[in-house]
Write an enzyme that holds these catalytic residues in place. Structure first.
Site, mmCIF file in Angstrom:
data_model
loop_
_atom_site.group_PDB
_atom_site.id
_atom_site.type_symbol
_atom_site.label_atom_id
_atom_site.label_comp_id
_atom_site.label_asym_id
_atom_site.label_seq_id
_atom_site.Cartn_x
_atom_site.Cartn_y
_atom_site.Cartn_z
ATOM 1 N N ARG A 59 0.858 -1.186 0.000
ATOM 2 C CA ARG A 59 0.000 0.000 0.000
ATOM 3 C C ARG A 59 0.891 1.231 0.000
ATOM 4 O O ARG A 59 2.097 1.147 0.124
ATOM 5 C CB ARG A 59 -1.008 -0.011 1.156
ATOM 6 C CG ARG A 59 -0.646 -0.628 2.451
ATOM 7 C CD ARG A 59 0.363 0.100 3.311
ATOM 8 N NE ARG A 59 0.100 1.513 3.411
ATOM 9 C CZ ARG A 59 1.021 2.412 3.605
ATOM 10 N NH1 ARG A 59 2.313 2.064 3.728
ATOM 11 N NH2 ARG A 59 0.745 3.692 3.690
ATOM 12 N N GLY A 60 0.229 2.389 -0.149
ATOM 13 C CA GLY A 60 0.990 3.622 -0.335
ATOM 14 C C GLY A 60 1.096 3.864 -1.838
ATOM 15 O O GLY A 60 1.431 2.938 -2.585
ATOM 16 N N ALA A 61 0.790 5.098 -2.271
ATOM 17 C CA ALA A 61 0.620 5.349 -3.708
ATOM 18 C C ALA A 61 1.804 4.890 -4.579
ATOM 19 O O ALA A 61 1.615 4.119 -5.533
ATOM 20 C CB ALA A 61 0.317 6.826 -3.924
ATOM 21 N N ARG A 101 -7.550 -0.567 -6.862
ATOM 22 C CA ARG A 101 -7.816 0.570 -5.968
ATOM 23 C C ARG A 101 -7.922 1.833 -6.837
ATOM 24 O O ARG A 101 -7.091 2.034 -7.722
ATOM 25 C CB ARG A 101 -6.686 0.738 -4.927
ATOM 26 C CG ARG A 101 -6.620 -0.402 -3.911
ATOM 27 C CD ARG A 101 -5.670 -0.077 -2.771
ATOM 28 N NE ARG A 101 -6.271 0.833 -1.804
ATOM 29 C CZ ARG A 101 -5.596 1.409 -0.809
ATOM 30 N NH1 ARG A 101 -4.302 1.167 -0.657
ATOM 31 N NH2 ARG A 101 -6.205 2.212 0.044
ATOM 32 N N ASP A 249 -1.967 10.789 -2.452
ATOM 33 C CA ASP A 249 -2.301 9.708 -3.396
ATOM 34 C C ASP A 249 -2.618 10.227 -4.781
ATOM 35 O O ASP A 249 -2.490 9.499 -5.775
ATOM 36 C CB ASP A 249 -3.499 8.907 -2.878
ATOM 37 C CG ASP A 249 -3.043 7.949 -1.792
ATOM 38 O OD1 ASP A 249 -2.820 8.412 -0.664
ATOM 39 O OD2 ASP A 249 -2.861 6.761 -2.109
ATOM 40 N N ASN A 259 -5.340 12.363 0.172
ATOM 41 C CA ASN A 259 -4.461 11.528 1.005
ATOM 42 C C ASN A 259 -5.347 10.809 2.026
ATOM 43 O O ASN A 259 -6.574 10.989 2.059
ATOM 44 C CB ASN A 259 -3.387 12.383 1.691
ATOM 45 C CG ASN A 259 -2.304 11.527 2.325
ATOM 46 O OD1 ASN A 259 -1.750 10.638 1.679
ATOM 47 N ND2 ASN A 259 -1.991 11.743 3.588
ATOM 48 N N LYS A 260 -4.730 9.983 2.825
ATOM 49 C CA LYS A 260 -5.458 9.156 3.800
ATOM 50 C C LYS A 260 -6.500 9.961 4.571
ATOM 51 O O LYS A 260 -6.234 11.088 4.985
ATOM 52 C CB LYS A 260 -4.422 8.535 4.763
ATOM 53 C CG LYS A 260 -4.982 7.654 5.854
ATOM 54 C CD LYS A 260 -5.907 6.561 5.350
ATOM 55 C CE LYS A 260 -5.271 5.662 4.304
ATOM 56 N NZ LYS A 260 -6.267 4.820 3.574
HETATM 57 O O1 MRU Z 1 -4.604 3.221 2.117
HETATM 58 P P1 MRU Z 1 -3.116 3.420 2.041
HETATM 59 O O2 MRU Z 1 -2.383 2.888 3.208
HETATM 60 O O3 MRU Z 1 -2.565 2.945 0.714
HETATM 61 O O4 MRU Z 1 -2.948 5.005 2.060
HETATM 62 C C1 MRU Z 1 -1.654 5.541 1.946
HETATM 63 C C2 MRU Z 1 -1.601 7.006 2.066
HETATM 64 O O5 MRU Z 1 -2.604 7.680 2.208
HETATM 65 C C3 MRU Z 1 -0.250 7.639 1.925
HETATM 66 O O6 MRU Z 1 -0.152 8.792 2.693
HETATM 67 C C4 MRU Z 1 -0.022 8.014 0.453
HETATM 68 O O7 MRU Z 1 -0.276 6.928 -0.384
HETATM 69 C C5 MRU Z 1 1.330 8.524 0.198
HETATM 70 S S1 MRU Z 1 2.536 7.284 0.307
HETATM 71 C C6 MRU Z 1 4.052 7.922 -0.044
#
Ligand code: MRU
Length: 358
Positions: A59-61, A101, A249, A259-260
């Site tokens: 996970r994470g963009a 996603r 994201d 973002n989250k």
């Molecule tokens: O749902 P996730 O854990 O994939 O969400 C991740 C985030 O919101 C991060 O802050 C974002 O992807 C940036 S990662 C460098």
């Protein structure tokens, strides 16, 4: 650069293992198990990659984008397509992965890049094309790592000696190829010897802050305190926080940044307390097709993620829940966007377009 982390090497959440027979496999740390267990998953099927992205095992963009690029190769390997049908197979693999996603634009950016690379390979056998595409996935991975290190250099000055820094979710090594985006800024300031303290939002519902950012910062020796999401206002009011920094994201061309979930609230709090709020992201996180954040597709996840914490139900079995995984912070609340090409300031369309042209 395709091996899992060894002692003394940077933390990497995913890698290509060429030794898995017959054609290699995508491997990753199962992030749903952290911090209790560091377990590796081996993905030899397209569906395994799709599931790993969907379930947040990766996970994470930026990391989702890298996983998808390798996922395309896994998809070709799994079906060993004949030389005339491999382009169709690749198209289907990309379409399938794109449905895993919706919010992180890096996923679509990486799939587009793989598709564009494949267009020039139509005369090759599937094995020859597969090798070129594997190299492209490695290149996406390596470029992401380089961008993250450059983001650290761009942004490190926003953290000064004696500062308190708030971050949300996990925008660290685990969310990228290595080193992170928001955490790259923190890591670089730390390596430069600055003394500061990080407040880590736990990040309900899935606790990426408590489980992943806390773990990463501890591993790197950065001073950090875990707080519940609803404690950030008090930390700011007590003047313990001097800057907020998060990842993103998807960023629209006017600077609105998804973002989250919880990031928007943090930005409002930062503005109310006159604290600068920075977003750190590579250029692959910008979506030049979107004029503003209202068109960013927001993922809605299963209500059970809100009904429970780490598998333990905390409310009524049938309690209705709302579970958007992301929110959008309007550009006017963002003090600057830290990119690998420099700081975007002020955050507006002109500055963003200028950065994207660089
Ligand atoms: O749902 P996730 O854990 O994939 O969400 C991740 C985030 O919101 C991060 O802050 C974002 O992807 C940036 S990662 C460098």
């Amino acid at each position: 650069m395709t091996e899992p982390s060894k002692p003394g090497e940077p933390l990497r959440p995913l890698w290509w293992n060429a030794d898995v027979r017959p054609h290699g496999a995508l491997e990753m740390i199962d992030q749903t198990r952290l911090p209790g267990e560091t377990r590796t998953i081996t993905c030899t099927t397209l569906d395994a990659v799709w599931q790993a992205i969907k379930r947040l095992q990766v996970r994470g963009a930026p990391a989702i984008g890298v996983a998808a690029a390798y996922g395309v190769v896994v998809g070709l390997n799994e079906f060993e397509p004949t030389d005339d049908v491999w382009p169709d197979r690749l198209r289907q693999a990309c379409e399938y992965l794109a449905k895993s996603r919706p919010t992180a634009v890096n996923l679509f950016w990486a799939l587009d890049r793989m598709r564009n690379r494949a267009k020039k390979l139509r005369n090759l056998t599937w094995l020859e094309a597969r090798d070129v595409l594997l190299k492209e996935a490695h290149a996406i991975r390596d470029e992401d790592a380089a961008m993250c290190h450059a983001i650290g250099v761009t942004g490190q000055h926003v953290i000064q000696d004696g500062y308190g820094v708030i971050t949300h979710c996990n925008a660290g090594a685990l969310a990228t190829s290595e080193y992170g985006t928001a955490l790259a800024v923190i890591y670089t300031a730390h390596q430069q010897g600055r003394k500061f303290h990080v407040f880590v939002d736990e990040t309900r519902p899935l606790l990426q802050g408590a489980r992943l950012t806390a773990w990463e910062l501890k591993l790197a020796g950065v001073d950090a305190t875990l707080i519940c999401d609803n404690m950030a206002a008090v930390i700011m009011a007590q003047r313990k926080a001097h800057v907020v920094i998060t990842g993103a994201d998807r960023i629209a061309v006017n600077g609105d940044a998804a973002n989250k979930i919880g990031t928007y609230g943090l930005a409002v709090l930062a503005a109310a307390h006159n604290i600068p709020f920075y977003v750190a992201a590579p250029s692959s996180t910008f979506d030049a097709t979107l004029k503003n954040g209202s068109a960013i597709p927001i993922e809605h996840r299963d209500a059970d993620e809100v009904r429970s914490v780490l598998g333990q139900r905390i409310t009524l079995e049938d309690m209705p829940c709302y579970n958007p995984a992301f929110d959008v912070t309007p550009a006017h609340l963002i003090s600057g966007i830290v990119t690998e090409k420099g700081m975007i300031y002020p955050v507006d369309e002109q500055a963003i377009r200028a950065m994207l042209r660089k």
